[in-house]
Design an enzyme around this catalytic site. Structure first.
Site, PDB file in Angstrom:
ATOM      1  NE  ARG A  73      -4.127  -1.757   0.281  1.00  0.00           N
ATOM      2  CZ  ARG A  73      -4.190  -3.068  -0.001  1.00  0.00           C
ATOM      3  NH1 ARG A  73      -3.145  -3.689  -0.534  1.00  0.00           N
ATOM      4  NH2 ARG A  73      -5.297  -3.748   0.222  1.00  0.00           N
ATOM      5  CB  SER A 132      -8.548  -1.837   4.405  1.00  0.00           C
ATOM      6  OG  SER A 132      -8.837  -3.081   3.842  1.00  0.00           O
ATOM      7  CD  GLU A 187      -5.759   0.924   2.591  1.00  0.00           C
ATOM      8  OE1 GLU A 187      -5.487   0.435   1.508  1.00  0.00           O
ATOM      9  OE2 GLU A 187      -6.849   1.478   2.821  1.00  0.00           O
TER      10      GLU A 187
HETATM   11  N1  EPU Z   1     -10.339 -11.455  10.267  1.00  0.00           N
HETATM   12  C1  EPU Z   1     -10.857 -11.501  11.539  1.00  0.00           C
HETATM   13  N2  EPU Z   1     -12.133 -11.107  11.732  1.00  0.00           N
HETATM   14  C2  EPU Z   1     -12.918 -10.692  10.701  1.00  0.00           C
HETATM   15  C3  EPU Z   1     -12.394 -10.632   9.403  1.00  0.00           C
HETATM   16  C4  EPU Z   1     -11.087 -11.017   9.196  1.00  0.00           C
HETATM   17  O1  EPU Z   1     -10.189 -11.899  12.493  1.00  0.00           O
HETATM   18  O2  EPU Z   1     -14.085 -10.360  10.970  1.00  0.00           O
HETATM   19  C5  EPU Z   1      -8.943 -11.928  10.049  1.00  0.00           C
HETATM   20  C6  EPU Z   1      -8.977 -13.389   9.632  1.00  0.00           C
HETATM   21  O3  EPU Z   1      -7.893 -14.032  10.244  1.00  0.00           O
HETATM   22  C7  EPU Z   1      -8.753 -13.322   8.134  1.00  0.00           C
HETATM   23  C8  EPU Z   1      -7.827 -12.140   8.062  1.00  0.00           C
HETATM   24  O4  EPU Z   1      -8.350 -11.197   9.015  1.00  0.00           O
HETATM   25  O5  EPU Z   1      -8.166 -14.485   7.663  1.00  0.00           O
HETATM   26  C9  EPU Z   1      -7.717 -11.519   6.703  1.00  0.00           C
HETATM   27  O6  EPU Z   1      -8.999 -11.033   6.292  1.00  0.00           O
HETATM   28  P1  EPU Z   1      -9.268 -10.654   4.763  1.00  0.00           P
HETATM   29  O7  EPU Z   1      -8.910 -11.777   3.897  1.00  0.00           O
HETATM   30  O8  EPU Z   1     -10.638 -10.093   4.676  1.00  0.00           O
HETATM   31  O9  EPU Z   1      -8.187  -9.538   4.456  1.00  0.00           O
HETATM   32  P2  EPU Z   1      -7.672  -8.285   5.236  1.00  0.00           P
HETATM   33  O10 EPU Z   1      -6.272  -8.493   5.668  1.00  0.00           O
HETATM   34  O11 EPU Z   1      -8.626  -7.921   6.291  1.00  0.00           O
HETATM   35  C10 EPU Z   1      -6.704  -7.228   3.035  1.00  0.00           C
HETATM   36  C11 EPU Z   1      -6.765  -5.919   2.309  1.00  0.00           C
HETATM   37  C12 EPU Z   1      -8.104  -5.770   1.595  1.00  0.00           C
HETATM   38  C13 EPU Z   1      -8.260  -6.917   0.615  1.00  0.00           C
HETATM   39  C14 EPU Z   1      -8.171  -8.239   1.405  1.00  0.00           C
HETATM   40  C15 EPU Z   1      -8.214  -9.442   0.498  1.00  0.00           C
HETATM   41  C16 EPU Z   1      -5.343  -4.430   3.597  1.00  0.00           C
HETATM   42  C17 EPU Z   1      -5.281  -3.240   4.482  1.00  0.00           C
HETATM   43  N3  EPU Z   1      -6.569  -4.830   3.237  1.00  0.00           N
HETATM   44  O12 EPU Z   1      -7.699  -7.174   4.052  1.00  0.00           O
HETATM   45  O13 EPU Z   1      -8.060  -4.563   0.852  1.00  0.00           O
HETATM   46  O14 EPU Z   1      -9.504  -6.849  -0.061  1.00  0.00           O
HETATM   47  O15 EPU Z   1      -6.919  -8.285   2.125  1.00  0.00           O
HETATM   48  O16 EPU Z   1      -7.010  -9.544  -0.172  1.00  0.00           O
HETATM   49  O17 EPU Z   1      -4.300  -4.974   3.233  1.00  0.00           O
HETATM   50  C18 EPU Z   1      -8.615  -2.264   0.901  1.00  0.00           C
HETATM   51  O18 EPU Z   1      -7.412  -2.040   0.792  1.00  0.00           O
HETATM   52  O19 EPU Z   1      -9.456  -1.322   0.998  1.00  0.00           O
HETATM   53  C19 EPU Z   1      -9.078  -3.635   0.985  1.00  0.00           C
HETATM   54  C20 EPU Z   1     -10.360  -3.945   1.163  1.00  0.00           C
END
Ligand code: EPU
Length: 366
Positions: A165, A258, A362
């Site tokens: 990012r 995010s 972010e």
């Molecule tokens: N999780 C929880 N509780 C929840 C949801 C998620 O504990 O309610 C934990 C779980 O362990 C899950 C992990 O968070 O496995 C990862 O969740 P997710 O796959 O939804 O991804 P993220 O790390 O929360 C990142 C990006 C998103 C992108 C997703 C999918 C960042 C800041 N965000 O989110 O990007 O869509 O991965 O690749 O890196 C954005 O930048 O606006 C965005 C939505």
């Protein structure tokens, strides 16, 4: 063509739905338009904005907001080996329209980035990413207008200094305006399905929808599917379904995706997080994490936020999204910047107190 508006209401022009205004708002639709602007006469500072999908206006903007209407998707080079394509795309094109175009052409590259709100011009600035793919992986070069010199310069992917990012553009704010991005797409089979349960979901959808004859009907509308076994369109549609189930629909709830970055910490800090979590729960806790090649560890901020009890918590009109607590939403439609900033501060402080980790936003604060 350039169109100017003074005291422009930005309410509908930022996805968080903040009711703020800009002293001057300029829409333009070509790189040449930018050379015609008298930059030193503009109210300062200058902010170039796409769909306004990754920023939080904290107050009325005293300067000039520029909005790109540069369109066009042109194949500039097609390699004979493996049918690789180089496509030059205008900064004002909606990123998801480009993802759709590529999937229809059956070339690989941007399908995992489907349904990310925003424009193509914002993709390199933020190095947008989702489901194991980042803009950096598919960008060949970026053309931008350099305000100080009035020249168009082209930066190679390496010169863009992409990181999580992050990019060269983020560290040189107000100097460059992205006008075009050239993407390198691939004709040979190369899906990226390693993130989470993506592979499982793609395979499940492939089975469910096998029967259909029309390769391009979106799955979520028709319950039928693209060509098998795995096509860019199938991956695109699967990603869209996953996102729809987790993230607030931009047309229904204001947000900027995010809100925080996932923190990257030393292995020792990660072990301390595990110990703290176990201490608080009274039992061993499996803290989700990704080990990075340099030995550091990325922890999902969503997990930290959920662990600290913030899911669904509100502050004035703002709320932590129940299905994905990494997202702060304008829950009532009337949230003020103050509500969102207060919720942000409370989350950062609580996580710092509990785990000693300081989350960074972010979303750009303007
Ligand atoms: N999780 C929880 N509780 C929840 C949801 C998620 O504990 O309610 C934990 C779980 O362990 C899950 C992990 O968070 O496995 C990862 O969740 P997710 O796959 O939804 O991804 P993220 O790390 O929360 C990142 C990006 C998103 C992108 C997703 C999918 C960042 C800041 N965000 O989110 O990007 O869509 O991965 O690749 O890196 C954005 O930048 O606006 C965005 C939505």
């Amino acid at each position: 063509m350039i169109k100017k508006s003074y005291n422009k209401n930005l309410h509908k022009l930022n996805t968080f739905g903040m009711k703020v205004s800009a002293s001057l708002y300029i829409e333009y639709d070509s790189a040449e338009d930018l050379t015609a602007i008298q930059w030193d006469k503009l109210p300062q500072p200058v902010l170039n904005m796409g769909e306004g999908s990754n920023l939080l206006f904290t107050k009325d903007f005293p300067g000039t907001v520029l909005h790109s209407g540069i369109k066009g998707m042109d194949v500039v080079e097609q390699m004979s080996s493996g049918d690789d394509l180089f496509v030059r795309v205008g900064a004002g094109v909606i990123m998801d329209d480009f993802c759709d175009w590529a999937a229809r052409k059956e070339v690989w590259g941007p399908e995992n980035l489907s349904a990310i709100p925003g424009t193509v011009g914002a993709a390199p600035v933020q190095n947008i990413g989702a489901y194991g793919v980042e803009a950096a992986d598919i960008i060949d070069s970026v053309e931008c207008f350099e305000i100080a010199t009035g020249k168009i310069v082209s930066l190679s992917a390496e010169e863009c200094e992409f990181a999580y990012r992050d990019s060269f553009f983020k560290h040189n704010r107000g100097r460059f305006i992205v006008t075009h991005v050239t993407f390198h797409l691939h004709g040979d089979f190369r899906p990226v399905l390693e993130y989470g349960k993506l592979k499982e979901e793609v395979e499940r959808n492939a089975e469910i929808y096998k029967a259909d004859a029309d390769p391009y009907k979106p799955i979520y509308q028709t319950r039928f599917v693209p060509p098998m076994p795995v096509s860019p369109m199938l991956v695109r549609e699967t990603v869209k379904i996953i996102r729809e189930n987790k993230l607030p629909s931009p047309s229904k709830k204001g947000s900027a995706g995010s809100f925080f970055k996932n923190p990257v910490v030393d292995a020792a800090v990660f072990r301390a997080v595990e110990d703290t979590a176990a201490g608080l729960k009274g039992e061993t806790v499996a803290v989700p994490h990704y080990d990075l090649p340099d030995g550091s560890v990325k922890i999902p901020a969503a997990w930290l936020i959920e662990f600290c009890g913030f899911k669904g918590k509100t502050c004035g009109g703002a709320a932590v999204w129940e299905k994905q607590p990494l997202v702060i939403v304008n829950d009532t439609g009337r949230a003020t910047p103050r509500d969102i900033l207060a919720l942000e501060r409370t989350i950062i402080e609580k996580i710092k107190d509990t785990f000693g980790i300081e989350l960074s936003p972010e979303v750009d604060h303007i």
